[in-house]
Design an enzyme around this catalytic site. Structure first.
Site, PDB file in Angstrom:
ATOM      1  N   ALA A   1      45.745  44.616  35.871  1.00 36.05           N
ATOM      2  CA  ALA A   1      46.783  43.631  35.538  1.00 36.05           C
ATOM      3  C   ALA A   1      47.683  44.252  34.477  1.00 36.05           C
ATOM      4  O   ALA A   1      47.211  45.015  33.624  1.00 36.05           O
ATOM      5  CB  ALA A   1      46.153  42.344  35.018  1.00 36.05           C
TER       6      ALA A   1
ATOM      7  N   ARG B   1      53.972  27.592  27.498  1.00 40.19           N
ATOM      8  CA  ARG B   1      52.732  28.381  27.547  1.00 40.19           C
ATOM      9  C   ARG B   1      51.601  27.760  26.739  1.00 40.19           C
ATOM     10  O   ARG B   1      50.529  28.357  26.635  1.00 40.19           O
ATOM     11  CB  ARG B   1      53.011  29.808  27.046  1.00 40.19           C
TER      12      ARG B   1
ATOM     13  N   CYS C   1      53.510  40.700  42.118  1.00 47.08           N
ATOM     14  CA  CYS C   1      52.549  40.737  43.228  1.00 47.08           C
ATOM     15  C   CYS C   1      52.040  39.404  43.768  1.00 47.08           C
ATOM     16  O   CYS C   1      51.867  39.295  44.976  1.00 47.08           O
ATOM     17  CB  CYS C   1      51.373  41.619  42.841  1.00 47.08           C
TER      18      CYS C   1
ATOM     19  N   VAL D   1      51.704  51.088  38.654  1.00 48.49           N
ATOM     20  CA  VAL D   1      50.360  51.436  39.106  1.00 48.49           C
ATOM     21  C   VAL D   1      50.136  52.950  39.044  1.00 48.49           C
ATOM     22  O   VAL D   1      49.199  53.426  38.399  1.00 48.49           O
ATOM     23  CB  VAL D   1      50.106  50.907  40.539  1.00 48.49           C
TER      24      VAL D   1
ATOM     25  N   GLN E   1      44.536  28.820  32.801  1.00 48.32           N
ATOM     26  CA  GLN E   1      45.518  28.512  31.763  1.00 48.32           C
ATOM     27  C   GLN E   1      46.760  27.934  32.441  1.00 48.32           C
ATOM     28  O   GLN E   1      47.498  28.661  33.118  1.00 48.32           O
ATOM     29  CB  GLN E   1      45.834  29.823  31.026  1.00 48.32           C
TER      30      GLN E   1
HETATM   31  P1  NAD Z   1      56.921  50.186  41.118  1.00 49.05           P
HETATM   32  O1  NAD Z   1      58.134  49.708  41.776  1.00 49.05           O
HETATM   33  O2  NAD Z   1      56.768  50.042  39.628  1.00 49.05           O
HETATM   34  O3  NAD Z   1      56.708  51.755  41.435  1.00 49.05           O
HETATM   35  C1  NAD Z   1      56.841  52.320  42.690  1.00 49.05           C
HETATM   36  C2  NAD Z   1      57.531  53.669  42.538  1.00 49.05           C
HETATM   37  O4  NAD Z   1      57.504  54.341  43.791  1.00 49.05           O
HETATM   38  C3  NAD Z   1      59.003  53.574  42.131  1.00 49.05           C
HETATM   39  O5  NAD Z   1      59.198  54.252  40.898  1.00 49.05           O
HETATM   40  C4  NAD Z   1      59.762  54.244  43.291  1.00 49.05           C
HETATM   41  O6  NAD Z   1      60.878  54.990  42.867  1.00 49.05           O
HETATM   42  C5  NAD Z   1      58.690  55.120  43.878  1.00 49.05           C
HETATM   43  N1  NAD Z   1      58.927  55.506  45.276  1.00 49.05           N
HETATM   44  C6  NAD Z   1      59.171  54.684  46.335  1.00 49.05           C
HETATM   45  N2  NAD Z   1      59.280  55.414  47.455  1.00 49.05           N
HETATM   46  C7  NAD Z   1      59.112  56.710  47.117  1.00 49.05           C
HETATM   47  C8  NAD Z   1      59.111  57.930  47.843  1.00 49.05           C
HETATM   48  N3  NAD Z   1      59.289  57.935  49.183  1.00 49.05           N
HETATM   49  N4  NAD Z   1      58.914  59.082  47.180  1.00 49.05           N
HETATM   50  C9  NAD Z   1      58.713  59.070  45.830  1.00 49.05           C
HETATM   51  N5  NAD Z   1      58.693  57.952  45.089  1.00 49.05           N
HETATM   52  C10 NAD Z   1      58.883  56.784  45.726  1.00 49.05           C
HETATM   53  O7  NAD Z   1      55.692  49.479  41.839  1.00 49.05           O
HETATM   54  P2  NAD Z   1      54.241  49.172  41.237  1.00 49.05           P
HETATM   55  O8  NAD Z   1      54.286  47.921  40.421  1.00 49.05           O
HETATM   56  O9  NAD Z   1      53.683  50.406  40.650  1.00 49.05           O
HETATM   57  O10 NAD Z   1      53.457  48.802  42.566  1.00 49.05           O
HETATM   58  C11 NAD Z   1      53.115  49.783  43.511  1.00 49.05           C
HETATM   59  C12 NAD Z   1      52.135  49.198  44.507  1.00 49.05           C
HETATM   60  O11 NAD Z   1      50.924  48.803  43.821  1.00 49.05           O
HETATM   61  C13 NAD Z   1      52.627  47.923  45.208  1.00 49.05           C
HETATM   62  O12 NAD Z   1      52.146  47.936  46.524  1.00 49.05           O
HETATM   63  C14 NAD Z   1      51.972  46.807  44.420  1.00 49.05           C
HETATM   64  O13 NAD Z   1      51.779  45.656  45.212  1.00 49.05           O
HETATM   65  C15 NAD Z   1      50.649  47.417  44.048  1.00 49.05           C
HETATM   66  N6  NAD Z   1      50.041  46.888  42.808  1.00 49.05           N
HETATM   67  C16 NAD Z   1      50.813  46.643  41.718  1.00 49.05           C
HETATM   68  C17 NAD Z   1      50.210  46.193  40.546  1.00 49.05           C
HETATM   69  C18 NAD Z   1      51.012  45.896  39.295  1.00 49.05           C
HETATM   70  O14 NAD Z   1      50.446  45.393  38.341  1.00 49.05           O
HETATM   71  N7  NAD Z   1      52.294  46.187  39.247  1.00 49.05           N
HETATM   72  C19 NAD Z   1      48.815  46.032  40.492  1.00 49.05           C
HETATM   73  C20 NAD Z   1      48.067  46.322  41.638  1.00 49.05           C
HETATM   74  C21 NAD Z   1      48.694  46.753  42.798  1.00 49.05           C
HETATM   75  C1  UGA Z   2      47.691  40.394  38.917  1.00 52.20           C
HETATM   76  C2  UGA Z   2      46.176  40.452  39.043  1.00 52.20           C
HETATM   77  O1  UGA Z   2      45.589  39.820  37.892  1.00 52.20           O
HETATM   78  C3  UGA Z   2      45.680  41.889  39.153  1.00 52.20           C
HETATM   79  O2  UGA Z   2      44.275  41.910  39.363  1.00 52.20           O
HETATM   80  C4  UGA Z   2      46.391  42.565  40.339  1.00 52.20           C
HETATM   81  O3  UGA Z   2      45.997  43.923  40.417  1.00 52.20           O
HETATM   82  C5  UGA Z   2      47.891  42.480  40.136  1.00 52.20           C
HETATM   83  O4  UGA Z   2      48.283  41.083  40.020  1.00 52.20           O
HETATM   84  C6  UGA Z   2      48.671  43.031  41.286  1.00 52.20           C
HETATM   85  O5  UGA Z   2      48.173  43.177  42.368  1.00 52.20           O
HETATM   86  O6  UGA Z   2      49.844  43.283  40.993  1.00 52.20           O
HETATM   87  P1  UGA Z   2      49.429  40.748  36.942  1.00 52.20           P
HETATM   88  O7  UGA Z   2      50.379  40.083  37.866  1.00 52.20           O
HETATM   89  O8  UGA Z   2      49.828  42.018  36.313  1.00 52.20           O
HETATM   90  O9  UGA Z   2      48.038  41.034  37.687  1.00 52.20           O
HETATM   91  O10 UGA Z   2      49.063  39.747  35.746  1.00 52.20           O
HETATM   92  P2  UGA Z   2      48.159  38.424  35.662  1.00 52.20           P
HETATM   93  O11 UGA Z   2      47.406  38.463  34.396  1.00 52.20           O
HETATM   94  O12 UGA Z   2      47.368  38.186  36.875  1.00 52.20           O
HETATM   95  O13 UGA Z   2      49.251  37.273  35.513  1.00 52.20           O
HETATM   96  C7  UGA Z   2      50.101  36.922  36.589  1.00 52.20           C
HETATM   97  C8  UGA Z   2      50.884  35.676  36.218  1.00 52.20           C
HETATM   98  O14 UGA Z   2      50.038  34.534  36.147  1.00 52.20           O
HETATM   99  C9  UGA Z   2      51.574  35.758  34.853  1.00 52.20           C
HETATM  100  O15 UGA Z   2      52.839  35.175  34.919  1.00 52.20           O
HETATM  101  C10 UGA Z   2      50.648  34.969  33.959  1.00 52.20           C
HETATM  102  O16 UGA Z   2      51.286  34.451  32.820  1.00 52.20           O
HETATM  103  C11 UGA Z   2      50.191  33.876  34.896  1.00 52.20           C
HETATM  104  N1  UGA Z   2      48.899  33.256  34.532  1.00 52.20           N
HETATM  105  C12 UGA Z   2      47.765  34.015  34.493  1.00 52.20           C
HETATM  106  C13 UGA Z   2      48.848  31.900  34.268  1.00 52.20           C
HETATM  107  O17 UGA Z   2      49.874  31.191  34.319  1.00 52.20           O
HETATM  108  N2  UGA Z   2      47.640  31.334  33.959  1.00 52.20           N
HETATM  109  C14 UGA Z   2      46.484  32.061  33.907  1.00 52.20           C
HETATM  110  O18 UGA Z   2      45.416  31.468  33.626  1.00 52.20           O
HETATM  111  C15 UGA Z   2      46.562  33.442  34.187  1.00 52.20           C
END
Ligand code: NAD
Ligand code: UGA
Length: 464
Positions: free
Chosen positions: A163, A442, A275, A14, A266
């Site tokens: 996503a 899939r 997440c 993120v 799907q």
């Molecule tokens: P991530 O694990 O990829 O990244 C988090 C980073 O934060 C890591 O690199 C870690 O080393 C760093 N970190 C942790 N504590 C720290 C500190 N005290 N100082 C400096 N760095 C520190 O996680 P992510 O997937 O980017 O997710 C982050 C947040 O965003 C989560 O709460 C997740 O639920 C949310 N989110 C994720 C997605 C997604 O698609 N991955 C989408 C929307 C929201």
């Molecule tokens: C999801 C949400 O789509 C984002 O809006 C959100 O920000 C994010 O979680 C988050 O909070 O981390 P992401 O997990 O990256 O995003 O990807 P998605 O496209 O949502 O897919 C999630 C899982 O569901 C995958 O394994 C995908 O293959 C599966 N999926 C998705 C299905 O099996 N069927 C579908 O129709 C859609």
């Protein structure tokens, strides 16, 4: 206040893409992304970024060193910033109260303490991480308990909806941006300041402002609704297999009702990613803590259905291979939790591999973007196996799908990579043991043509 300098704590899936797009669209703002992981920051500063996202390389290349910086040196970045994003991981707790369900906020708390200890003047602190409702309370408490004269904090909630695999497009053109803040003059001003940043590329009518708690809860609710749609269609897929209906046809016919909509219908081997499960568990836990038992069990069912779907698919593989796969070779195509990412967190492929390894199968795995080291880390983790040595004996990782399939009894598609649609299945069939099985988790392969080649085909939600 004019925002001139932004700091982001957390250079993950993120923080990295979000701040890269922000720097790209706001050349007048200096954006510094910090992480405590030296390895991750070195990768962000190298030609090979730590995460794969279509379009991200180009954006980072244009901005890095201009107004986008990646560093482990957190202190100066916090000190100079007008606005600080907290974008650290908030995983499910693995021990203590709420173990296995509640979100672990220790990283968010560590950031808050750091910010409190270093700040002077006015700072806006933004929760970008996904957190339970009222997490902002804890941040505010830590900041105010440690504050010094002349320091003024505002805490905003600004959850991220990108996503993986489409992060850049989602960030450039989001459905909405959500900003929650305190209902006071200072709170409203901070919300406006963050709106101003987004308005560099997003029109004001797409930016929603709410109170802090609505914003925090909306993020959990959005993920819960998305996951619920997948579990709903996956439940129907089992019904289709039992009745002879085709889940794709049912999804199309149902989704064309504009009140229902066609997206996220799907059917698949099950949802993965870092997440959906984490945020659902979080919602369940919050509901339980508030004694809303029915609400908790309603959302728990979405997770239960996902577990059922994964285990149903894995069990079918064993059953069709004459109820024994010991010493058989099974090719796994796709290890990422979805296409266009190298992320494997909670990938259904891990579950399927675990199941097949427990039955003693040899696995040949191919994924176009997941690093072999990552696959081995996942498969030798204590969650998957108590005998990592045995896993290393049974698993071979390949860098092309044809070699991975040679000599195999079956192919199992776990990720919907486009290249798996276009594979030369005749060539694959010719090198496999017969009868050759194809398990399409899939629903991406042209089943008519692979049947014609001679494959025994099994898929989700349809009798082939
Ligand atoms: P991530 O694990 O990829 O990244 C988090 C980073 O934060 C890591 O690199 C870690 O080393 C760093 N970190 C942790 N504590 C720290 C500190 N005290 N100082 C400096 N760095 C520190 O996680 P992510 O997937 O980017 O997710 C982050 C947040 O965003 C989560 O709460 C997740 O639920 C949310 N989110 C994720 C997605 C997604 O698609 N991955 C989408 C929307 C929201
Ligand atoms: C999801 C949400 O789509 C984002 O809006 C959100 O920000 C994010 O979680 C988050 O909070 O981390 P992401 O997990 O990256 O995003 O990807 P998605 O496209 O949502 O897919 C999630 C899982 O569901 C995958 O394994 C995908 O293959 C599966 N999926 C998705 C299905 O099996 N069927 C579908 O129709 C859609």
């Amino acid at each position: 206040m004019v925002i001139e300098k932004i700091c982001c704590i957390g250079a993950g899936y993120v923080g990295g893409p979000t701040c890269s797009v922000l720097a790209y669209k706001c050349p007048n703002i200096k954006v510094t992304v910090c992480d405590r992981s030296k390895e991750r920051i070195e990768q962000w500063n190298s030609p090979k970024l730590p995460i794969y996202e279509p379009g991200l390389d180009e954006i980072v290349k244009e901005c890095r060193g201009r107004n986008l910086f990646f560093t482990t040196d957190l202190d100066p970045a916090i000190i100079e910033a007008d606005l600080i994003f907290i974008s650290v991981n908030t995983p499910t707790k693995t021990f203590g109260i709420g173990k296995g369900r509640a979100a672990d906020l220790k990283f968010v708390e560590a950031c808050s303490r750091k910010i409190a200890s270093l700040s002077s003047g006015r700072k806006i602190v933004v929760e970008k991480s996904t957190v339970p409702v009222h997490a902002a309370d804890s941040i505010i408490n830590i900041l105010t308990a440690n504050t010094r004269p002349g320091v003024e904090f505002q805490v905003l909630s600004n959850p991220e909806f990108l996503a993986e695999g489409t992060a850049v497009q989602d960030l450039l053109n989001p459905d909405r941006v959500l900003i929650g803040g305190e209902q006071s003059d200072a709170g409203r001003q901070a919300v406006e300041d963050l709106c101003w940043v987004y308005q560099h590329w997003i029109s004001r009518d797409k930016i929603i402002t709410t109170n802090t708690w609505s914003s925090e809860l909306s993020k959990l609710v959005a993920n819960a609704f998305l996951a619920q749609r997948i579990s709903s269609i996956n439940a129907i897929s089992a019904l289709c297999e039992a009745t002879g209906a085709d889940v794709s046809e049912v999804a199309q016919a149902t989704g064309m009702d504009s009140r229902i909509g066609s997206k996220f219908l799907q059917a698949s081997v099950g949802f993965g990613g870092s997440c959906f499960q984490k945020d659902l568990l979080n919602l369940v836990y919050i509901s339980e803590c508030l004694k809303l038992t029915e609400v908790a069990s309603y959302w728990q069912k979405v997770i239960d259905m996902n577990e059922y779907q994964k285990s149903r698919f894995a069990a079918r593989i064993v059953e069709r291979l004459f109820n024994t796969i010991t010493d058989k070779t099974i090719t796994i195509l796709g290890f990422a939790f979805k296409k266009n990412t190298g992320d494997t967190r909670e990938s259904p492929a891990i579950y399927v591999c675990k199941y097949l390894l427990e039955e003693g199968a040899n696995l040949h795995i191919y994924d176009p973007k997941v690093e072999p080291k990552q696959m081995m880390t996942d498969l030798t983790s204590p969650m998957v196996s108590v005998d990592p040595e045995k896993v290393r004996e049974l698993v071979k990782i390949y860098d092309d799908p044809y070699s991975a399939a040679a000599g195999a009894h079956a192919i199992v598609i776990c990720t919907e990579w486009d290249e798996f649609v276009r594979l030369d299945y005749q060539k694959i069939y010719d090198t496999m043991l017969k009868p050759a099985f194809l398990f399409d988790g899939r629903k991406i392969v042209d089943h008519e043509s692979v049947l014609e080649i001679g494959f025994h085909v099994e898929t989700i939600g349809k009798r082939v």
